[in-house]
Scaffold this motif. Structure first.
Motif, short mmCIF file in Angstrom:
data_model
loop_
_atom_site.label_atom_id
_atom_site.label_comp_id
_atom_site.label_asym_id
_atom_site.label_seq_id
_atom_site.Cartn_x
_atom_site.Cartn_y
_atom_site.Cartn_z
N UNK A 180 0.84 -1.20 0.00
CA UNK A 180 0.00 0.00 0.00
C UNK A 180 0.87 1.25 0.00
N UNK A 181 0.50 2.22 -0.84
CA UNK A 181 1.16 3.52 -0.86
C UNK A 181 0.04 4.57 -0.92
N UNK A 182 0.07 5.52 0.01
CA UNK A 182 -0.99 6.53 0.10
C UNK A 182 -0.39 7.91 0.26
N UNK A 183 -1.12 8.91 -0.19
CA UNK A 183 -0.69 10.30 0.00
C UNK A 183 -1.90 11.21 -0.08
N UNK A 184 -1.97 12.14 0.89
CA UNK A 184 -3.06 13.13 0.94
C UNK A 184 -2.44 14.50 1.18
N UNK A 185 -2.84 15.48 0.38
CA UNK A 185 -2.37 16.85 0.56
C UNK A 185 -3.57 17.79 0.54
N UNK A 186 -3.61 18.70 1.53
CA UNK A 186 -4.70 19.66 1.66
C UNK A 186 -4.12 21.07 1.57
N UNK A 187 -4.75 21.93 0.77
CA UNK A 187 -4.37 23.33 0.65
C UNK A 187 -5.49 24.16 1.26
N UNK A 188 -5.37 24.49 2.56
CA UNK A 188 -6.50 25.09 3.27
C UNK A 188 -6.92 26.45 2.73
N UNK A 189 -5.97 27.28 2.32
CA UNK A 189 -6.32 28.61 1.82
C UNK A 189 -7.04 28.55 0.47
N UNK A 190 -6.80 27.47 -0.26
CA UNK A 190 -7.47 27.27 -1.55
C UNK A 190 -8.72 26.42 -1.42
N UNK A 191 -8.92 25.87 -0.22
CA UNK A 191 -10.03 24.92 0.01
C UNK A 191 -10.01 23.83 -1.04
N UNK A 192 -8.88 23.15 -1.07
CA UNK A 192 -8.64 22.15 -2.11
C UNK A 192 -7.80 21.01 -1.54
N UNK A 193 -8.02 19.78 -2.01
CA UNK A 193 -7.24 18.65 -1.56
C UNK A 193 -7.08 17.60 -2.64
N UNK A 194 -5.99 16.84 -2.57
CA UNK A 194 -5.68 15.82 -3.56
C UNK A 194 -5.26 14.54 -2.84
N UNK A 195 -5.64 13.39 -3.39
CA UNK A 195 -5.28 12.12 -2.75
C UNK A 195 -5.12 11.02 -3.79
N UNK A 196 -4.16 10.14 -3.51
CA UNK A 196 -3.94 8.95 -4.32
C UNK A 196 -3.70 7.79 -3.36
N UNK A 197 -4.49 6.73 -3.51
CA UNK A 197 -4.32 5.50 -2.72
C UNK A 197 -3.97 4.37 -3.67
N UNK A 198 -2.89 3.67 -3.40
CA UNK A 198 -2.42 2.63 -4.32
C UNK A 198 -2.30 1.29 -3.60
N UNK A 199 -2.51 0.21 -4.34
CA UNK A 199 -2.26 -1.14 -3.80
C UNK A 199 -1.13 -1.84 -4.55
N UNK A 200 -0.22 -1.04 -5.11
CA UNK A 200 0.97 -1.55 -5.78
C UNK A 200 2.17 -0.74 -5.29
N UNK A 201 3.18 -1.43 -4.77
CA UNK A 201 4.26 -0.77 -4.04
C UNK A 201 5.09 0.20 -4.86
N UNK A 202 5.14 0.04 -6.20
CA UNK A 202 6.02 0.92 -6.97
C UNK A 202 5.32 2.15 -7.54
N UNK A 203 4.08 2.41 -7.12
CA UNK A 203 3.40 3.64 -7.55
C UNK A 203 3.78 4.77 -6.61
N UNK A 204 4.34 5.82 -7.14
CA UNK A 204 4.78 6.96 -6.34
C UNK A 204 3.59 7.92 -6.15
N UNK A 205 2.84 7.66 -5.10
CA UNK A 205 1.59 8.39 -4.89
C UNK A 205 1.82 9.88 -4.63
N UNK A 206 2.89 10.23 -3.93
CA UNK A 206 3.16 11.65 -3.67
C UNK A 206 3.42 12.40 -4.96
N UNK A 207 4.19 11.80 -5.84
CA UNK A 207 4.49 12.43 -7.12
C UNK A 207 3.21 12.67 -7.92
#
Length: 563
Positions: free
Chosen positions: A324-351
Motif C-alpha cells: 500500500x502507498x498513500x498520500x493526501x495533501x490539503x491546501x486550506x487557503x485554496x479549500x482544495x485537496x488531492x489524494x492517491x491511494x495505491x495497492x501496488x508498491x512501486x506507484x509513487x503516490x506523492x508524485x
C-alpha cells in the motif's frame, strides 16, 4: 415524471459502471483527460493500481479507480474501494489526542508516564507532544520488531508492541533535541486515548470523528482476522506483467491501520478547512509546527506535515505498508485537496498528487535566478598550503556508521561520501563547506592521538567522526575477534557472528545468514535494513564485549557477547 426519469438515468449509469467507478463534477473535459492521462499506465484489467480523488470547496469534484483491487478475481479499484492508509492514519490519532486535550482530560505537555505506567522510567521527561511530533527519542517499533525476529508480514498485535516498548532501556536521543520518525509514539498515543477515554482508538475515532463527518466506510482496523468488504489487496511487482501478494497482518492501530476510501477521505479533507468534527482551534493545534529545544522549527506538526507548495500552505502526509502507498495533501487557503491511494508498491503516490495539483494551482513563489560564482568557489577551493591538510586525509566513521573519505587532487581537497564526490571550500582554519551545499560545514580537529571531524547539517544536527585506517580491516586474525554469540535483553533475542572463508557472517534463527563488511576497525555493515550498522564495543583490555545497533531509527541498542 421528472423524478422517475432521473431515477431511470441513475440506474442506467450504475448498470454500465459509470457511477460505480468514477465521479466528476464541475471539471472541464479537457482537465479530466489530463488527470486520466496521469494514471493511464494503471488503467488496465491486468495490474493493481490506485484510486484518485480531488476535492474543491465542499465537493469531491473528481474520483476514479484505476487497475484492480484484487488480481485473483479481477475486481476493479473504484472510489468506494477500501484501502489501508498506513501512516496517513497518524493525523487521526493525533486529532483524537487534541480533542481529549480540549475536553480537559489531558495536556499535550503531560509526561507520558502519567498514562503509560508500563513504559520504563528512563530518567527524562517524555511528553505527549514529543510523541505527536516525533521528538521523543523512542526507537521505532517496526525496526525493533524486525531486529527481534518478527517479520513485517507476521501477525503483529498491539499487545506485542506494548510489551516490546515496555522493555526498552535507552532512547535514541534526549527528548526534544532531535526529530526522528517513530511509529512507536503513535502506538503509545493510541494507548493514551484508551486510558483517558475508556474507549479503544477505533471506538473513540468512530464516535468523535467519523460519524460526525459521515465517514461511514472508515475505521481503525485493529483485528487482522476481520472481514472487510470491498477492500483492496496489496501487491509487489515481479516484472512488467507479473505481481506477488504483499501480505499485511496488522492487529495494531495508532501509527497505522486506518481503513477508508476516497469518498470518505474527501470529507476529512473538507473538515481541515471547514471543521465539523472539532473546530478551527482543533485544526490549528493539529497543524502547528513542532519546535526542537534549540528553537528550530520543524516542517512536522502533530501526525501531519505542514509546509508550502508553489507558495501555498499545505498539510500533507504519506503512508507505506506492505504494497500500500498513500498520500493526501490539503491546501486550506485554496479549500482544495488531492489524494492517491495505491495497492501496488512501486506507484509513487506523492508524485502523482503533485502532478494533479500542478493542473490547478498557480505557482506564487518568486522566481530567483541563481548567480553562478565559479570564480569565488574555485578560488576558495584552492589550498595555499596542502601540506597542512595531509594529517586530515583518509577515512572517517561516525557513530551511525557513515563513512567519509578525503583526498587531495592537485591543490583541492575532495570528499567522498557513499559514492558522491566533490571538492570542499575553505572557510576558517581547518573548517570547510561542501561545494554545492555550503550549508553543510565540516570542521577537522586533533584530540590526543585521534583525528576528529564534526559535520554540521542544516537542521543543526552535528555528526561526529573519527579517523581510522582502512589497510588492516580484512585480516583474518582481527576478524576472528568479532565472532561469537550476542544477546539483547531488551528484545530477548540472539545474533551470532561467524567467520567462514575469510568472510564474517551475521546469523539468526529467523533469517538467512548474511555477509558483514568491516567498514572501520569497530564498525560492521550488512544489507539488513533493520540493522545495517553494528558498532562493536570493547572492554578495558580492548576485547570485544558486545555491539550496538546504530541503524536508522534505532540507536544504542546493546547486544552483549555471551559464552
Amino acid at each position: 415524471m421528472r423524478i422517475q426519469r432521473r431515477i431511470f438515468i441513475v440506474l442506467i449509469l450504475i448498470s454500465v459502471g459509470i457511477l460505480n467507478n468514477s465521479f466528476a463534477q464541475t471539471l472541464p473535459d479537457s482537465t479530466i483527460k489530463k488527470i486520466d492521462a496521469l494514471f493511464a499506465k494503471w488503467d488496465t484489467s491486468s495490474s493493481p493500481g490506485c484510486t484518485v480523488g480531488i476535492v474543491m470547496n465542499d465537493k469531491l469534484v473528481y474520483s476514479k479507480g484505476f487497475g484492480l483491487a484484487n488480481l485473483e478475481y479481477a475486481i476493479p479499484n473504484t472510489p468506494q474501494t477500501i484501502f489501508h492508509m498506513a501512516s496517513v492514519s497518524k493525523q487521526f490519532t493525533a486529532y483524537s489526542i487534541i480533542l481529549l486535550a480540549e475536553q480537559g482530560k489531558l495536556s499535550l505537555d503531560d509526561d507520558i508516564h502519567k498514562f503509560l505506567s508500563w513504559f520504563p522510567d528512563l530518567k527524562v521527561k517524555i511528553t505527549i507532544r514529543n510523541l505527536l511530533n516525533h521528538t521523543s527519542g523512542i526507537r521505532d517499533q517496526w525496526q525493533l520488531l524486525a531486529i527481534a525476529g518478527t517479520r513485517l508480514d507476521d501477525v503483529i498485535t498491539q499487545e506485542q508492541i506494548v510489551k516490546l516498548l515496555g522493555r526498552q532501556q535507552a532512547l535514541n536521543f534526549k527528548p526534544g533535541e532531535q526529530f526522528s520518525y517513530s511509529n512507536s509514539g503513535f502506538t503509545m498515543l493510541a494507548e493514551i486515548v484508551k486510558k483517558v477515554s475508556g474507549k479503544s482508538l477505533r471506538n473513540f475515532t468512530d464516535s468523535a470523528i467519523f460519524k460526525p463527518l459521515g465517514m461511514t466506510s472508515t475505521h481503525f482496523h485493529d483485528d487482522y482476522t476481520e472481514i472487510e468488504k470491498n477492500r483492496a489487496y496489496s501487491y509487489d511487482r515481479i516484472d512488467s506483467t507479473h505481481f506477488s501478494n504483499s501480505i499485511l497482518n496488522y492487529s495494531n492501530a495508532g501509527a497505522t491501520s486506518l481503513f477508508t476510501n476516497v469518498t470518505d477521505m474527501s470529507k476529512w479533507i473538507m473538515n481541515v478547512y471547514a471543521p465539523k468534527a472539532g473546530n478551527q482551534i482543533t485544526i490549528d493545534q493539529l497543524t502547528i509546527n513542532a519546535m526542537l529545544t534549540n528553537g528550530e522549527k520543524l516542517n512536522y506538526a502533530q501526525g501531519i506535515e505542514t509546509d508550502t507548495y508553489r507558495g501555498w500552505k499545505q498539510f500533507s502526509h504519506g503512508g507505506s505498508d506492505a504494497g500500500y502507498r498513500t498520500y493526501v495533501s490539503v491546501f486550506p487557503d485554496l479549500k482544495m485537496g488531492f489524494m492517491v491511494f495505491s495497492n501496488l508498491a512501486d506507484i509513487r503516490t506523492s508524485s502523482k498528487v503533485y502532478d494533479m495539483a500542478d493542473l490547478f494551482i498557480n505557482d506564487t513563489t518568486e522566481k530567483i535566478t541563481a548567480l553562478k560564482k565559479p570564480a569565488r568557489d574555485s578560488m576558495a577551493a584552492i589550498l595555499k598550503d596542502t601540506s597542512a591538510m595531509k594529517k586530515f586525509l583518509g577515512s572517517y566513521v561516525s557513530e551511525e556508521g557513515i563513512i567519509f573519505n578525503f583526498e587531495l587532487k592537485g591543490s583541492n581537497l575532495y570528499y567522498n561520501l557513499q559514492g558522491e564526490s566533490n571538492f570542499l571550500i575553505k572557510e576558517l582554519k581547518d573548517s570547510f563547506s561542501m561545494a554545492g551545499s555550503p550549508e553543510v560545514k565540516l570542521v577537522f580537529a586533533l584530540k590526543a592521538r585521534d583525528t576528529l571531524l564534526n559535520v554540521k547539517v542544516p537542521n543543526d544536527k552535528v555528526y561526529h567522526f573519527t579517523k581510522f585506517r582502512m589497510d588492516t580491516l580484512q585480516d583474518d586474525v582481527a576478524l576472528k575477534t568479532f565472532t561469537g554469540m550476542y544477546y539483547s535483553a531488551e528484545l530477548d533475542c540472539h545474533y551470532g557472528i561467524v567467520l567462514k572463508d575469510h568472510q564474517l557472517l551475521l546469523t539468526n534463527i529467523k533469517y538467512s545468514d548474511l555477509k558483514l563488511a568491516r567498514t572501520s576497525p569497530d564498525d560492521l555493515s550488512s544489507d539488513y535494513w533493520w540493522m545495517d550498522h553494528l558498532k562493536m564495543l570493547r572492554g578495558n583490555k580492548n576485547q570485544i564485549i558486545g555491539f550496538e545497533v546504530n541503524s536508522g531509527r534505532v540507536m544504542h541498542l546493546k547486544f552483549v557477547k555471551v559464552k
